[in-house]
Design a protein around this motif. Structure first.
Motif, PDB file in Angstrom:
ATOM      1  N   PHE A   1      12.360   5.049  -0.132  1.00 16.20           N
ATOM      2  CA  PHE A   1      10.928   4.734  -0.180  1.00 16.20           C
ATOM      3  C   PHE A   1       9.830   5.431   0.637  1.00 16.20           C
ATOM      4  CE2 PHE A   1      13.400   0.680  -1.127  1.00 16.20           C
ATOM      5  CZ  PHE A   1      13.174   0.593  -2.378  1.00 16.20           C
ATOM      6  N   ASP A   2      10.447   6.230   1.608  1.00 19.65           N
ATOM      7  CA  ASP A   2       9.712   6.943   2.465  1.00 19.65           C
ATOM      8  C   ASP A   2       9.409   8.549   2.210  1.00 19.65           C
ATOM      9  OD1 ASP A   2       8.618   4.568   3.719  1.00 19.65           O
ATOM     10  OD2 ASP A   2      10.357   4.557   5.157  1.00 19.65           O
ATOM     11  N   GLU A   3      10.671   8.939   2.083  1.00 15.77           N
ATOM     12  CA  GLU A   3      10.689  10.538   2.029  1.00 15.77           C
ATOM     13  C   GLU A   3      11.046  11.125   0.613  1.00 15.77           C
ATOM     14  OE1 GLU A   3      13.025  12.391   4.951  1.00 15.77           O
ATOM     15  OE2 GLU A   3      13.021  10.842   6.176  1.00 15.77           O
ATOM     16  N   LEU A   4      11.446  10.417  -0.278  1.00 12.55           N
ATOM     17  CA  LEU A   4      11.946  10.581  -1.656  1.00 12.55           C
ATOM     18  C   LEU A   4      10.735  10.911  -2.346  1.00 12.55           C
ATOM     19  CD1 LEU A   4      14.360  11.586  -3.395  1.00 12.55           C
ATOM     20  CD2 LEU A   4      14.287   9.260  -4.017  1.00 12.55           C
ATOM     21  N   PRO A   5       9.918  10.188  -2.378  1.00 11.03           N
ATOM     22  CA  PRO A   5       8.577  10.482  -3.105  1.00 11.03           C
ATOM     23  C   PRO A   5       7.927  11.705  -2.940  1.00 11.03           C
ATOM     24  CG  PRO A   5       8.362   8.027  -2.613  1.00 11.03           C
ATOM     25  CD  PRO A   5       9.674   8.770  -1.791  1.00 11.03           C
ATOM     26  N   PHE A   6       7.797  12.313  -1.472  1.00 13.32           N
ATOM     27  CA  PHE A   6       7.343  13.489  -1.144  1.00 13.32           C
ATOM     28  C   PHE A   6       8.074  14.473  -1.975  1.00 13.32           C
ATOM     29  CE2 PHE A   6       5.241  11.147   2.088  1.00 13.32           C
ATOM     30  CZ  PHE A   6       4.202  11.692   1.983  1.00 13.32           C
ATOM     31  N   ASN A   7       9.497  14.380  -1.754  1.00 13.70           N
ATOM     32  CA  ASN A   7      10.548  15.437  -2.271  1.00 13.70           C
ATOM     33  C   ASN A   7      10.230  15.437  -3.926  1.00 13.70           C
ATOM     34  OD1 ASN A   7      11.598  16.412   0.057  1.00 13.70           O
ATOM     35  ND2 ASN A   7      13.312  14.975   0.230  1.00 13.70           N
TER      36      ASN A   7
ATOM     37  N   MET B   1       0.920   9.174  -5.841  1.00 12.49           N
ATOM     38  CA  MET B   1       1.324  10.726  -5.280  1.00 12.49           C
ATOM     39  C   MET B   1       2.252  11.226  -6.396  1.00 12.49           C
ATOM     40  SD  MET B   1       2.950  11.952  -1.767  1.00 12.49           S
ATOM     41  CE  MET B   1       4.230  10.760  -2.074  1.00 12.49           C
ATOM     42  N   VAL B   2       3.223  10.872  -6.895  1.00 16.52           N
ATOM     43  CA  VAL B   2       4.249  11.378  -7.535  1.00 16.52           C
ATOM     44  C   VAL B   2       3.702  11.306  -9.077  1.00 16.52           C
ATOM     45  CG1 VAL B   2       6.602  10.824  -8.702  1.00 16.52           C
ATOM     46  CG2 VAL B   2       6.435  10.496  -6.269  1.00 16.52           C
ATOM     47  N   LEU B   3       2.805  10.350  -9.524  1.00 11.65           N
ATOM     48  CA  LEU B   3       2.422  10.525 -10.760  1.00 11.65           C
ATOM     49  C   LEU B   3       1.277  11.637 -10.929  1.00 11.65           C
ATOM     50  CD1 LEU B   3       1.846   6.610 -11.860  1.00 11.65           C
ATOM     51  CD2 LEU B   3       3.516   8.528 -12.777  1.00 11.65           C
ATOM     52  N   LEU B   4       0.482  11.590  -9.833  1.00  9.93           N
ATOM     53  CA  LEU B   4      -0.605  12.754  -9.833  1.00  9.93           C
ATOM     54  C   LEU B   4       0.166  14.121 -10.006  1.00  9.93           C
ATOM     55  CD1 LEU B   4      -3.470  13.331  -9.579  1.00  9.93           C
ATOM     56  CD2 LEU B   4      -3.495  13.241  -7.181  1.00  9.93           C
TER      57      LEU B   4
ATOM     58  N   LYS C   1       0.937  -1.133   0.062  1.00 11.67           N
ATOM     59  CA  LYS C   1      -0.036   0.179  -0.038  1.00 11.67           C
ATOM     60  C   LYS C   1       0.700   1.095   0.001  1.00 11.67           C
ATOM     61  CE  LYS C   1      -3.991  -1.858   2.138  1.00 11.67           C
ATOM     62  NZ  LYS C   1      -5.032  -1.918   3.549  1.00 11.67           N
ATOM     63  N   GLN C   2       2.293   1.279   0.862  1.00 11.19           N
ATOM     64  CA  GLN C   2       2.769   2.527   0.662  1.00 11.19           C
ATOM     65  C   GLN C   2       3.323   2.635  -0.488  1.00 11.19           C
ATOM     66  OE1 GLN C   2       3.562   4.089   3.589  1.00 11.19           O
ATOM     67  NE2 GLN C   2       5.060   5.541   2.271  1.00 11.19           N
ATOM     68  N   TRP C   3       3.716   1.636  -1.295  1.00  8.88           N
ATOM     69  CA  TRP C   3       4.381   1.625  -2.627  1.00  8.88           C
ATOM     70  C   TRP C   3       3.354   2.224  -3.507  1.00  8.88           C
ATOM     71  CZ3 TRP C   3       8.848   0.933  -5.595  1.00  8.88           C
ATOM     72  CH2 TRP C   3       9.895   0.454  -4.859  1.00  8.88           C
ATOM     73  N   LEU C   4       2.296   1.621  -3.582  1.00 11.03           N
ATOM     74  CA  LEU C   4       1.049   2.233  -4.460  1.00 11.03           C
ATOM     75  C   LEU C   4       0.676   3.672  -4.110  1.00 11.03           C
ATOM     76  CD1 LEU C   4      -1.238  -0.643  -4.589  1.00 11.03           C
ATOM     77  CD2 LEU C   4       0.095   0.121  -6.414  1.00 11.03           C
ATOM     78  N   LEU C   5       0.687   4.182  -2.820  1.00 16.77           N
ATOM     79  CA  LEU C   5       0.604   5.510  -2.430  1.00 16.77           C
ATOM     80  C   LEU C   5       1.633   6.240  -2.828  1.00 16.77           C
ATOM     81  CD1 LEU C   5      -1.092   7.657  -0.911  1.00 16.77           C
ATOM     82  CD2 LEU C   5       0.504   7.190   1.085  1.00 16.77           C
ATOM     83  N   ASN C   6       2.770   5.709  -2.635  1.00 17.05           N
ATOM     84  CA  ASN C   6       3.980   6.840  -3.151  1.00 17.05           C
ATOM     85  C   ASN C   6       3.831   6.855  -4.732  1.00 17.05           C
ATOM     86  OD1 ASN C   6       4.995   7.241  -0.494  1.00 17.05           O
ATOM     87  ND2 ASN C   6       6.448   5.467  -0.864  1.00 17.05           N
ATOM     88  N   ILE C   7       3.558   5.781  -5.479  1.00 16.60           N
ATOM     89  CA  ILE C   7       3.615   6.064  -7.227  1.00 16.60           C
ATOM     90  C   ILE C   7       2.324   6.702  -7.329  1.00 16.60           C
ATOM     91  CG2 ILE C   7       3.061   4.576  -8.950  1.00 16.60           C
ATOM     92  CD1 ILE C   7       4.733   2.259  -7.614  1.00 16.60           C
TER      93      ILE C   7
END
Length: 121
Positions: free
Chosen positions: A67-73, A13-16, A5-11
Protein backbone atom coordinates in the motif's frame (compact mmCIF):
# COMPACT_ATOMS: atom_id res chain seq x y z
CA UNK A 1 -2.29 11.28 6.49
CA UNK A 2 -5.32 9.08 6.98
CA UNK A 3 -5.54 5.66 5.37
CA UNK A 4 -8.43 6.75 3.15
CA UNK A 5 -6.50 9.76 1.82
CA UNK A 6 -3.45 7.57 1.25
CA UNK A 7 -5.55 5.08 -0.75
CA UNK A 8 -7.07 7.85 -2.85
CA UNK A 9 -3.66 9.41 -3.47
CA UNK A 10 -2.18 6.05 -4.52
CA UNK A 11 -5.08 5.24 -6.85
CA UNK A 12 -5.00 8.72 -8.39
CA UNK A 13 -1.23 8.56 -8.86
CA UNK A 14 -1.32 5.15 -10.59
CA UNK A 15 -4.32 6.03 -12.79
CA UNK A 16 -2.87 9.37 -13.82
CA UNK A 17 0.39 7.70 -14.80
CA UNK A 18 -1.31 4.93 -16.78
CA UNK A 19 -3.56 7.39 -18.62
CA UNK A 20 -0.43 8.72 -20.36
CA UNK A 21 0.65 5.21 -21.39
CA UNK A 22 -1.23 5.04 -24.75
CA UNK A 23 0.41 8.30 -25.88
CA UNK A 24 3.76 6.52 -26.11
CA UNK A 25 2.65 4.62 -29.20
CA UNK A 26 2.49 0.88 -29.83
CA UNK A 27 5.91 0.79 -31.48
CA UNK A 28 7.63 2.41 -28.48
CA UNK A 29 5.72 0.25 -26.00
CA UNK A 30 6.84 -2.93 -27.75
CA UNK A 31 10.36 -1.60 -28.06
CA UNK A 32 10.88 -0.49 -24.45
CA UNK A 33 8.64 -2.89 -22.49
CA UNK A 34 11.35 -5.51 -21.76
CA UNK A 35 13.83 -2.92 -20.49
CA UNK A 36 11.16 -1.18 -18.40
CA UNK A 37 10.09 -4.48 -16.85
CA UNK A 38 13.68 -5.32 -15.93
CA UNK A 39 14.21 -1.89 -14.37
CA UNK A 40 10.90 -2.21 -12.49
CA UNK A 41 11.87 -5.60 -11.05
CA UNK A 42 15.29 -4.25 -10.10
CA UNK A 43 13.62 -1.31 -8.36
CA UNK A 44 11.44 -3.66 -6.31
CA UNK A 45 14.51 -5.70 -5.33
CA UNK A 46 16.41 -2.50 -4.53
CA UNK A 47 13.61 -1.32 -2.22
CA UNK A 48 13.46 -4.60 -0.33
CA UNK A 49 17.26 -4.81 0.12
CA UNK A 50 17.41 -1.14 1.11
CA UNK A 51 14.82 -1.65 3.83
CA UNK A 52 16.64 -4.65 5.29
CA UNK A 53 20.04 -2.94 5.26
CA UNK A 54 18.58 0.41 6.42
CA UNK A 55 20.03 2.42 3.54
CA UNK A 56 17.50 5.17 4.22
CA UNK A 57 15.36 6.35 7.11
CA UNK A 58 11.59 6.82 7.01
CA UNK A 59 10.21 9.42 9.37
CA UNK A 60 6.69 8.25 8.63
CA UNK A 61 7.30 4.50 8.57
CA UNK A 62 5.49 2.66 5.75
CA UNK A 63 3.07 0.05 7.05
CA UNK A 64 3.32 -2.32 4.12
CA UNK A 65 5.00 -2.51 0.74
CA UNK A 66 1.71 -3.23 -1.04
CA UNK A 67 0.00 0.00 0.00
CA UNK A 68 2.90 2.40 0.42
CA UNK A 69 5.68 1.68 -2.09
CA UNK A 70 4.16 -0.54 -4.78
CA UNK A 71 1.94 2.23 -6.23
CA UNK A 72 5.06 4.30 -6.89
CA UNK A 73 6.73 1.35 -8.62
CA UNK A 74 3.65 0.56 -10.73
CA UNK A 75 2.84 4.16 -11.54
CA UNK A 76 5.38 6.92 -11.98
CA UNK A 77 8.59 4.86 -11.74
CA UNK A 78 7.58 2.20 -14.26
CA UNK A 79 6.13 4.59 -16.82
CA UNK A 80 8.89 7.15 -16.46
CA UNK A 81 11.30 4.48 -17.73
CA UNK A 82 9.40 4.41 -21.03
CA UNK A 83 9.70 8.16 -21.40
CA UNK A 84 13.37 8.20 -20.49
CA UNK A 85 14.21 5.37 -22.87
CA UNK A 86 12.26 6.99 -25.70
CA UNK A 87 13.91 10.38 -25.10
CA UNK A 88 17.40 8.93 -24.91
CA UNK A 89 16.91 6.78 -28.00
CA UNK A 90 15.89 9.89 -29.96
CA UNK A 91 18.99 11.73 -28.73
CA UNK A 92 21.18 8.78 -29.70
CA UNK A 93 19.57 8.65 -33.15
CA UNK A 94 20.40 12.33 -33.64
CA UNK A 95 23.98 11.75 -32.50
CA UNK A 96 24.40 8.82 -34.88
CA UNK A 97 23.02 10.93 -37.74
CA UNK A 98 25.52 13.67 -36.91
CA UNK A 99 28.34 11.12 -36.80
CA UNK A 100 27.30 9.75 -40.20
CA UNK A 101 27.20 13.26 -41.66
CA UNK A 102 30.64 13.94 -40.21
CA UNK A 103 32.04 10.71 -41.67
CA UNK A 104 30.45 11.48 -45.04
CA UNK A 105 31.94 14.97 -45.09
CA UNK A 106 35.36 13.54 -44.18
CA UNK A 107 35.03 10.99 -46.98
CA UNK A 108 34.11 13.69 -49.52
CA UNK A 109 36.93 15.93 -48.29
CA UNK A 110 39.53 13.18 -48.57
CA UNK A 111 38.21 12.26 -52.01
CA UNK A 112 38.53 15.88 -53.15
CA UNK A 113 42.03 16.17 -51.69
CA UNK A 114 43.13 12.92 -53.35
CA UNK A 115 41.82 14.10 -56.71
CA UNK A 116 43.57 17.43 -56.22
CA UNK A 117 46.84 15.70 -55.39
CA UNK A 118 46.52 13.42 -58.41
CA UNK A 119 46.05 16.42 -60.71
CA UNK A 120 49.19 18.08 -59.34
CA UNK A 121 51.29 14.92 -59.62
Amino acid sequence: MSIKKQWLLNIFMVLLSWITFPFLGVKNIKRFLPASLIVGVLEIIHASIGKKRKWWVFYNKPNSYLFDELPFNLGPFFLSHFGLLKFHSEILNCLFCLMELHMLSLHILTHILQKGLNIIA
